[in-house]
Write a protein that holds these residues in place. Structure first.
Motif, PDB file in Angstrom:
ATOM      1  N   ALA A  93       0.829  -1.206   0.000  1.00 37.56           N
ATOM      2  CA  ALA A  93       0.000   0.000   0.000  1.00 37.56           C
ATOM      3  C   ALA A  93       0.863   1.256   0.000  1.00 37.56           C
ATOM      4  O   ALA A  93       1.956   1.285   0.560  1.00 37.56           O
ATOM      5  CB  ALA A  93      -0.917  -0.007   1.221  1.00 37.56           C
ATOM      6  N   GLN A  94       0.328   2.304  -0.642  1.00 33.04           N
ATOM      7  CA  GLN A  94       1.059   3.564  -0.811  1.00 33.04           C
ATOM      8  C   GLN A  94       0.293   4.738  -0.197  1.00 33.04           C
ATOM      9  O   GLN A  94      -0.927   4.682  -0.018  1.00 33.04           O
ATOM     10  CB  GLN A  94       1.308   3.834  -2.299  1.00 33.04           C
ATOM     11  CG  GLN A  94       2.253   2.837  -2.964  1.00 33.04           C
ATOM     12  CD  GLN A  94       3.669   2.934  -2.428  1.00 33.04           C
ATOM     13  OE1 GLN A  94       4.223   4.029  -2.277  1.00 33.04           O
ATOM     14  NE2 GLN A  94       4.267   1.789  -2.117  1.00 33.04           N
ATOM     15  N   ASN A  95       1.044   5.773   0.114  1.00 34.55           N
ATOM     16  CA  ASN A  95       0.499   7.017   0.642  1.00 34.55           C
ATOM     17  C   ASN A  95      -0.597   7.564  -0.276  1.00 34.55           C
ATOM     18  O   ASN A  95      -0.445   7.563  -1.499  1.00 34.55           O
ATOM     19  CB  ASN A  95       1.651   8.027   0.750  1.00 34.55           C
ATOM     20  CG  ASN A  95       1.288   9.252   1.535  1.00 34.55           C
ATOM     21  OD1 ASN A  95       0.255   9.298   2.192  1.00 34.55           O
ATOM     22  ND2 ASN A  95       2.134  10.260   1.458  1.00 34.55           N
ATOM     23  N   GLY A  96      -1.713   7.992   0.298  1.00 32.67           N
ATOM     24  CA  GLY A  96      -2.797   8.531  -0.515  1.00 32.67           C
ATOM     25  C   GLY A  96      -3.794   9.298   0.326  1.00 32.67           C
ATOM     26  O   GLY A  96      -3.590   9.529   1.521  1.00 32.67           O
ATOM     27  N   VAL A  97      -4.893   9.704  -0.299  1.00 35.60           N
ATOM     28  CA  VAL A  97      -5.932  10.482   0.367  1.00 35.60           C
ATOM     29  C   VAL A  97      -6.890   9.545   1.082  1.00 35.60           C
ATOM     30  O   VAL A  97      -7.420   8.608   0.480  1.00 35.60           O
ATOM     31  CB  VAL A  97      -6.697  11.358  -0.643  1.00 35.60           C
ATOM     32  CG1 VAL A  97      -7.825  12.108   0.049  1.00 35.60           C
ATOM     33  CG2 VAL A  97      -5.741  12.316  -1.333  1.00 35.60           C
ATOM     34  N   SER A  98      -7.122   9.793   2.354  1.00 36.69           N
ATOM     35  CA  SER A  98      -8.044   8.968   3.125  1.00 36.69           C
ATOM     36  C   SER A  98      -9.468   9.118   2.613  1.00 36.69           C
ATOM     37  O   SER A  98      -9.892  10.224   2.244  1.00 36.69           O
ATOM     38  CB  SER A  98      -8.000   9.379   4.600  1.00 36.69           C
ATOM     39  OG  SER A  98      -9.058   8.776   5.332  1.00 36.69           O
ATOM     40  N   PRO A  99     -10.244   8.050   2.597  1.00 34.04           N
ATOM     41  CA  PRO A  99     -11.658   8.172   2.232  1.00 34.04           C
ATOM     42  C   PRO A  99     -12.435   9.038   3.212  1.00 34.04           C
ATOM     43  O   PRO A  99     -13.546   9.489   2.900  1.00 34.04           O
ATOM     44  CB  PRO A  99     -12.163   6.724   2.247  1.00 34.04           C
ATOM     45  CG  PRO A  99     -11.196   5.996   3.124  1.00 34.04           C
ATOM     46  CD  PRO A  99      -9.879   6.657   2.899  1.00 34.04           C
ATOM     47  N   TYR A 100     -11.868   9.295   4.375  1.00 34.40           N
ATOM     48  CA  TYR A 100     -12.514  10.146   5.371  1.00 34.40           C
ATOM     49  C   TYR A 100     -12.060  11.593   5.300  1.00 34.40           C
ATOM     50  O   TYR A 100     -12.548  12.435   6.055  1.00 34.40           O
ATOM     51  CB  TYR A 100     -12.249   9.590   6.773  1.00 34.40           C
ATOM     52  CG  TYR A 100     -12.909   8.252   7.012  1.00 34.40           C
ATOM     53  CD1 TYR A 100     -14.279   8.167   7.219  1.00 34.40           C
ATOM     54  CD2 TYR A 100     -12.163   7.071   7.005  1.00 34.40           C
ATOM     55  CE1 TYR A 100     -14.904   6.943   7.430  1.00 34.40           C
ATOM     56  CE2 TYR A 100     -12.773   5.844   7.216  1.00 34.40           C
ATOM     57  CZ  TYR A 100     -14.139   5.792   7.419  1.00 34.40           C
ATOM     58  OH  TYR A 100     -14.754   4.587   7.620  1.00 34.40           O
ATOM     59  N   GLY A 101     -11.114  11.902   4.414  1.00 37.33           N
ATOM     60  CA  GLY A 101     -10.604  13.254   4.297  1.00 37.33           C
ATOM     61  C   GLY A 101      -9.489  13.515   5.296  1.00 37.33           C
ATOM     62  O   GLY A 101      -9.060  12.628   6.036  1.00 37.33           O
TER      63      GLY A 101
ATOM     64  N   ILE B 155      -5.327   4.140   8.368  1.00 33.26           N
ATOM     65  CA  ILE B 155      -6.206   3.249   7.618  1.00 33.26           C
ATOM     66  C   ILE B 155      -5.456   2.717   6.400  1.00 33.26           C
ATOM     67  O   ILE B 155      -4.684   3.447   5.773  1.00 33.26           O
ATOM     68  CB  ILE B 155      -7.502   3.988   7.202  1.00 33.26           C
ATOM     69  CG1 ILE B 155      -8.495   3.039   6.533  1.00 33.26           C
ATOM     70  CG2 ILE B 155      -7.207   5.182   6.325  1.00 33.26           C
ATOM     71  CD1 ILE B 155      -9.852   3.690   6.261  1.00 33.26           C
ATOM     72  N   ILE B 156      -5.633   1.431   6.105  1.00 32.83           N
ATOM     73  CA  ILE B 156      -5.181   0.842   4.850  1.00 32.83           C
ATOM     74  C   ILE B 156      -6.429   0.334   4.140  1.00 32.83           C
ATOM     75  O   ILE B 156      -7.124  -0.547   4.640  1.00 32.83           O
ATOM     76  CB  ILE B 156      -4.181  -0.310   5.049  1.00 32.83           C
ATOM     77  CG1 ILE B 156      -2.953   0.162   5.843  1.00 32.83           C
ATOM     78  CG2 ILE B 156      -3.745  -0.878   3.699  1.00 32.83           C
ATOM     79  CD1 ILE B 156      -1.941  -0.948   6.124  1.00 32.83           C
ATOM     80  N   THR B 157      -6.741   0.920   3.001  1.00 30.78           N
ATOM     81  CA  THR B 157      -7.986   0.616   2.306  1.00 30.78           C
ATOM     82  C   THR B 157      -7.828  -0.617   1.415  1.00 30.78           C
ATOM     83  O   THR B 157      -6.709  -1.015   1.077  1.00 30.78           O
ATOM     84  CB  THR B 157      -8.437   1.797   1.438  1.00 30.78           C
ATOM     85  OG1 THR B 157      -7.512   1.932   0.333  1.00 30.78           O
ATOM     86  CG2 THR B 157      -8.472   3.092   2.244  1.00 30.78           C
ATOM     87  N   PRO B 158      -8.945  -1.213   0.991  1.00 32.54           N
ATOM     88  CA  PRO B 158      -8.869  -2.361   0.095  1.00 32.54           C
ATOM     89  C   PRO B 158      -8.197  -2.065  -1.248  1.00 32.54           C
ATOM     90  O   PRO B 158      -7.734  -2.987  -1.911  1.00 32.54           O
ATOM     91  CB  PRO B 158     -10.345  -2.753  -0.097  1.00 32.54           C
ATOM     92  CG  PRO B 158     -11.014  -2.275   1.139  1.00 32.54           C
ATOM     93  CD  PRO B 158     -10.325  -0.987   1.476  1.00 32.54           C
ATOM     94  N   ASP B 159      -8.178  -0.783  -1.652  1.00 31.58           N
ATOM     95  CA  ASP B 159      -7.477  -0.454  -2.885  1.00 31.58           C
ATOM     96  C   ASP B 159      -6.063   0.073  -2.603  1.00 31.58           C
ATOM     97  O   ASP B 159      -5.478   0.802  -3.407  1.00 31.58           O
ATOM     98  CB  ASP B 159      -8.278   0.535  -3.741  1.00 31.58           C
ATOM     99  CG  ASP B 159      -8.688   1.777  -2.974  1.00 31.58           C
ATOM    100  OD1 ASP B 159      -8.439   1.825  -1.754  1.00 31.58           O
ATOM    101  OD2 ASP B 159      -9.245   2.686  -3.597  1.00 31.58           O
ATOM    102  N   ASP B 160      -5.527  -0.333  -1.450  1.00 29.17           N
ATOM    103  CA  ASP B 160      -4.104  -0.164  -1.144  1.00 29.17           C
ATOM    104  C   ASP B 160      -3.669   1.287  -0.961  1.00 29.17           C
ATOM    105  O   ASP B 160      -2.572   1.676  -1.372  1.00 29.17           O
ATOM    106  CB  ASP B 160      -3.241  -0.859  -2.203  1.00 29.17           C
ATOM    107  CG  ASP B 160      -3.551  -2.337  -2.327  1.00 29.17           C
ATOM    108  OD1 ASP B 160      -3.839  -2.949  -1.285  1.00 29.17           O
ATOM    109  OD2 ASP B 160      -3.519  -2.870  -3.443  1.00 29.17           O
ATOM    110  N   ILE B 161      -4.525   2.072  -0.320  1.00 31.03           N
ATOM    111  CA  ILE B 161      -4.172   3.428   0.081  1.00 31.03           C
ATOM    112  C   ILE B 161      -3.958   3.426   1.588  1.00 31.03           C
ATOM    113  O   ILE B 161      -4.770   2.876   2.343  1.00 31.03           O
ATOM    114  CB  ILE B 161      -5.290   4.434  -0.277  1.00 31.03           C
ATOM    115  CG1 ILE B 161      -5.450   4.526  -1.794  1.00 31.03           C
ATOM    116  CG2 ILE B 161      -4.999   5.803   0.329  1.00 31.03           C
ATOM    117  CD1 ILE B 161      -4.223   5.071  -2.510  1.00 31.03           C
ATOM    118  N   VAL B 162      -2.869   4.041   2.056  1.00 31.56           N
ATOM    119  CA  VAL B 162      -2.637   4.184   3.487  1.00 31.56           C
ATOM    120  C   VAL B 162      -2.639   5.667   3.835  1.00 31.56           C
ATOM    121  O   VAL B 162      -2.057   6.486   3.120  1.00 31.56           O
ATOM    122  CB  VAL B 162      -1.322   3.500   3.918  1.00 31.56           C
ATOM    123  CG1 VAL B 162      -0.120   4.061   3.186  1.00 31.56           C
ATOM    124  CG2 VAL B 162      -1.122   3.612   5.426  1.00 31.56           C
TER     125      VAL B 162
END
Length: 388
Positions: free
Chosen positions: A33-41, A327-334
């Motif tokens: 998983a890679q650094n990204g935008v949280s689904p919660y903002g 959070i680590i999402t199912p589409d590999d965003i942390v």
């Protein structure tokens, strides 16, 4: 559909929990998983409890070490650590370990359907450095001793039945446990720099008094296939369990463990990794590695306890780092989900969702004081997503 979305889609559905070999020929392994935008903002400014949260979320303090739990006569234990929630009619119970030497044990807080505290009490006493553990499908809490040749204790979240030491589950520096109702086994992590990953196969599912302890065998690569081999002498004396099986895969400081949808995830604090075992095809890979984040600074460091939500998201607590649950999402965003401010000498422990998935419980083990007597246990409420 993303591969991990499929694997995480089915969450362990019980009232006790929220609901190197060489690379295999032809097997596909995703990048961590890679650094990204949280689904919660993003995180907002810290609230009155010193917690930075996304929009729509609020926090409250449930208990403080050395003080009575509000509305009860029970004094909350020091160094609160691993925890889990259990359904209790229309309400629920949150159990929490105490990582205190010699007198550790575990306590519990009881809530009604509106979330008000209705009771608090001890469920395990006079054990040693109870760190993490795990819930079982039959509504017991496995409390694990994080000491050399430590034990697992099976406890009653309601505090009615006496705790039982489960010798058959092996004696080693236990950390976390996760129940797999499909294969009818319990997975176990070991908090040693040269630790192993285990599974316990009870003779009878639902009864942990006897069974077989096995260790994961694989090569040194970061991904590949694995097998299980019996540990000849689970009591770890005179030879430690981790040294008994040739080819047992070494993991650097096993910590949290979580099972859902034919997959088990566990963290290793010594190298900042989240591992993923794909149980349907007996392969393993990295779900996250803080040294392999390629698009900016790693948001998650000091990986520790882990839990999951019904959306398939993993919530990983930090021991160190900047006191975040990521959070680590199912589409590999942390990405960060929350941050505790002003408590840099502490660690976050025991993340667990209420049975309805609307509340997240966790502790700051040493709070603002940096002392085991200053632990704080929190609840966060808000619009947790139910689908990814």
């Amino acid at each position: 559909m993303e591969r991990r979305n499929f694997l995480r889609g089915a969450v362990f559905g019980t009232s006790a929990a929220v609901f190197g070999g060489t690379l295999m020929q032809g097997a596909a392994y995703a990048a961590p998983a890679q650094n990204g935008v949280s689904p919660y903002g993003g995180l907002l400014a810290a609230d009155t409890n010193g917690i930075m949260l996304p929009s729509g979320f609020t926090s409250r303090v449930i208990a403080r070490s050395s003080q009575t739990v509000p509305g009860t006569s029970y004094t909350w234990h020091g160094a609160p650590d691993g925890g889990a929630c259990f359904a209790d009619g229309t309400g629920w119970i949150y159990v929490s370990n105490s990582e205190i030497s010699s007198t550790g044990g575990a306590g519990a807080v009881k809530f009604n359907s509106s979330g008000s505290i209705t009771g608090a009490y001890r469920i395990l006493s006079n054990t040693n450095r109870n760190c993490a553990g795990g819930a079982t499908p039959w509504n017991t809490w496995l409390s694990c001793e994080e000491v050399s040749r430590g034990y697992v204790y099976e406890t009653d979240p309601w505090g009615v039945k006496a705790a039982v030491r489960r010798d058959a589950m092996g004696r080693f520096k236990h950390e976390a446990a996760a129940a797999d109702p499909v294969r009818k086994v319990i997975y176990l992590t070991e908090d040693e720099s040269d630790g192993c990953f285990y599974r316990f196969i009870p003779t009878t599912w639902g009864d942990l008094s006897s069974g077989t302890l096995q260790v994961l065998v694989a090569g040194t690569a970061a991904s590949g296939s694995f097998t299980w081999t019996n540990v000849p002498d689970p009591d770890g004396s005179p030879t430690y369990t981790r040294d008994q099986v040739s080819g047992a895969k070494i993991f650097n400081g096993g910590e949290g463990c979580h099972y859902a949808g034919d997959t088990v995830w566990f963290t290793t604090k010594g190298d900042g990794r989240v591992w993923q075992l794909n149980l349907l095809n007996s392969t393993y890979e990295l779900a996250y590695d803080d040294s392999l984040v390629t698009n900016g600074t790693a948001p998650l460091t000091g990986v520790d306890n882990v839990t999951g939500s019904s959306s398939g998201d993993l919530f990983v607590a930090e021991d160190g780092g900047n006191m975040e649950i990521c959070i680590i999402t199912p589409d590999d965003i942390v990405a960060p989900f929350l941050r505790i401010t002003g408590q840099s000498s502490s660690e976050i422990c025991g993340p667990a969702f209420s049975p309805d998935g609307k509340r997240l419980y966790f502790s700051s083990q040493r709070g603002t004081s940096g002392s085991s007597s200053g632990g704080i246990t929190y609840e966060v409420t808000g619009p947790f997503r139910t689908t990814a």
